[in-house]
Design an enzyme around this catalytic site. Structure first.
Site, short mmCIF file in Angstrom:
data_model
loop_
_atom_site.label_atom_id
_atom_site.label_comp_id
_atom_site.label_asym_id
_atom_site.label_seq_id
_atom_site.Cartn_x
_atom_site.Cartn_y
_atom_site.Cartn_z
N ARG A 51 -36.19 16.73 7.73
CA ARG A 51 -37.23 15.79 8.16
C ARG A 51 -36.62 14.73 9.06
O ARG A 51 -37.17 14.36 10.08
CB ARG A 51 -37.94 15.13 6.96
CG ARG A 51 -38.86 13.98 7.40
CD ARG A 51 -39.88 13.52 6.36
NE ARG A 51 -39.40 13.55 5.00
CZ ARG A 51 -38.52 12.69 4.48
NH1 ARG A 51 -38.04 11.70 5.21
NH2 ARG A 51 -38.13 12.81 3.23
N TYR A 104 -59.63 11.00 24.69
CA TYR A 104 -59.70 12.24 23.91
C TYR A 104 -60.41 11.94 22.58
O TYR A 104 -60.11 10.93 21.93
CB TYR A 104 -58.27 12.75 23.68
CG TYR A 104 -58.18 13.89 22.71
CD1 TYR A 104 -58.67 15.15 23.05
CD2 TYR A 104 -57.61 13.72 21.45
CE1 TYR A 104 -58.61 16.20 22.15
CE2 TYR A 104 -57.54 14.77 20.56
CZ TYR A 104 -58.04 16.01 20.91
OH TYR A 104 -57.97 17.04 20.03
N ASP A 176 -51.02 8.44 27.38
CA ASP A 176 -51.18 9.82 26.94
C ASP A 176 -51.09 10.69 28.20
O ASP A 176 -51.99 10.70 29.03
CB ASP A 176 -52.53 9.99 26.25
CG ASP A 176 -52.75 11.40 25.70
OD1 ASP A 176 -52.10 12.34 26.21
OD2 ASP A 176 -53.58 11.57 24.78
N LYS A 201 -50.52 21.53 24.61
CA LYS A 201 -51.20 21.81 25.87
C LYS A 201 -50.20 22.29 26.92
O LYS A 201 -49.56 23.30 26.70
CB LYS A 201 -51.99 20.56 26.29
CG LYS A 201 -52.75 19.89 25.13
CD LYS A 201 -53.89 20.73 24.57
CE LYS A 201 -54.51 20.16 23.28
NZ LYS A 201 -54.91 18.75 23.30
C1 LIG Z 1 -55.20 17.72 22.37
C2 LIG Z 1 -55.01 16.30 22.79
C3 LIG Z 1 -54.51 15.35 21.89
C4 LIG Z 1 -54.23 15.66 20.42
O1 LIG Z 1 -53.18 16.53 20.28
P1 LIG Z 1 -53.07 17.59 19.04
O2 LIG Z 1 -51.82 18.33 19.37
O3 LIG Z 1 -54.29 18.43 19.08
O4 LIG Z 1 -52.97 16.77 17.81
C5 LIG Z 1 -54.29 14.06 22.36
N1 LIG Z 1 -54.58 13.73 23.64
C6 LIG Z 1 -55.08 14.61 24.52
C7 LIG Z 1 -55.37 14.16 25.91
C8 LIG Z 1 -55.32 15.92 24.12
O5 LIG Z 1 -55.83 16.78 25.00
#
Ligand SMILES: *Cc1c(COP(=O)(O)O)cnc(C)c1O
Length: 381
Positions: A51, A104, A176, A201
């Protein structure tokens, strides 16, 4: 060691020196929870428990830190786990955050349903408008949360101006960077303090792993996030770190093809009689086009559009495509289509973040673009 190298060289090599024991060119999957100590406290490689640290994860973290131009990277079990550690690591009860009014959906839910219960306050503001963000700040504002391009409307925030504003008011800036990926945009160089990713993503890029990351360039912030990474414990496992690292090696070539294809798709949609509006920062008529041109290398692989015939028509298009798969998520090699109002953004219905019902979101993949165009042509009828 790869400091002066270009993006794709670092994507392939940073943090990924051949294994000293065997020469394996790919960092092994260290499927171990613990590490033998040579006498109490005698750690061989600095690892004591997975961890707290695992070599496969370390390789990914070093690579992501390099790609974002930061000094420390942290790999999490998901993007939202990374966001949670940033919030709880850097903020406390009573603190106020400005968030985008089209963030998001999961990010909004984290602020609205979890962080507020824990004493955090937030205001949602249109982050395309620096004056509106300033108006939303108050004496307790400790953080400005930026998403750019935003999901699903592809709005563009000016990172440099917002970072200047936030810093003048004693707040830090989190970006983000999921939609752009570090190949297209490096927020730390534009003044941001923390970059967060859903590596699920574009960074992972193959729709086969869920993960998240945070990257910083400041030691004090790094220490706070490192502490909460371990204390909260939502870390990336070694198999997930391996898959993400395997994906990240091709980020540059994938992003170029995503951008090539998305540009063609956006042009096609802009000329289609059933489309009321195309949201793609690469189009000259997009309100954020100039800012995107200034802070992004290219305009990305996400395209949204509004259907002239309303919500049901938008829903029907999503059901009719064949190459574009109907599904949530984005950023993988395969093209995806979805209806944000009923799918990814259903959780923001009725809030300030509600999205138009006639909106369709495309994650344009790296298939042959002619197949993508004919699929959309047919589905639009
Ligand atoms: C998918 C997404 C998240 C969240 O990420 P997870 O891996 O699904 O927890 C946060 N910000 C954006 C812009 C996203 O597309």
């Amino acid at each position: 060691m790869h400091e002066g190298h270009g993006f794709s060289t670092r994507a392939i090599h940073a943090g990924q020196e051949p294994d000293p024991l065997t020469g394996a060119v790919v960092p092994p999957i260290y499927a171990t929870s613990t590490y033998k100590q040579d006498g109490v406290g005698g750690l061989r490689g600095g690892y004591e428990y997975s961890r707290s640290g695992n070599p496969t994860r370390t390789a990914l973290e070093a690579c992501l830190a390099s790609l974002e131009g930061g000094t420390r990277g942290f790999a999490f079990a998901s993007g939202l786990a990374a966001e949670d550690a940033i919030l709880r690591g850097l903020l406390g009860p009573g603190d106020h955050v400005v968030i985008p009014n089209d963030a998001y959906g999961g990010t909004f839910r984290l602020f609205d349903k979890v962080a507020t219960r824990w004493g955090l306050k937030y205001s949602a503001a249109p982050i395309t408008d620096v004056a509106a963000v300033e108006a939303a700040m108050n004496a307790d504002t400790k953080m400005v949360w930026i998403e750019t391009p935003t999901n699903p409307l592809l709005n563009i925030a000016d990172i440099e101006h917002l970072a200047d504003l936030a810093h003048r008011r004693g707040a830090i800036v989190v970006v983000d960077n999921t939609f752009a990926s570090p190949y297209l945009q490096q927020p730390l160089a534009l003044g941001a303090d923390v970059v967060v990713h859903s590596t699920t993503k574009y960074v992972g890029g193959h729709s086969d792993v869920v993960g998240g990351a945070a990257v910083v360039g400041d030691d004090e912030l790094a220490e706070k996030i490192a502490f909460h990474h371990n204390a909260l414990g939502a870390v990336a496992g070694p198999f997930d770190a391996f898959l993400t690292l395997r994906g990240v090696k091709t980020l540059g070539v994938r992003m170029d093809r995503h951008c090539d294809n998305a540009e063609r798709v956006a042009e096609f949609l802009a000329g289609h009689p059933k489309i009321a509006e195309v949201r793609y920062p690469g189009l000259a008529e997009h309100p954020g086009h100039d800012v995107a041109g200034k802070q992004m290398k290219r305009y990305g692989g996400m395209v949204s559009f509004r259907h002239k015939d309303g919500e049901q028509a938008a829903v029907d298009v999503c059901a009719r495509t064949e190459v574009f798969t109907l599904g949530e998520s984005l950023g993988g090699v395969e093209s995806l289509i979805e209806h944000p109002g009923r799918m990814t953004h259903a959780s923001v219905a009725g809030s300030a973040l509600e999205v138009p019902g006639d909106l369709v979101r495309l994650s344009v993949g790296i298939e042959d673009v002619d197949d993508l165009l004919s699929d959309l042509r047919r589905a639009l009828g």
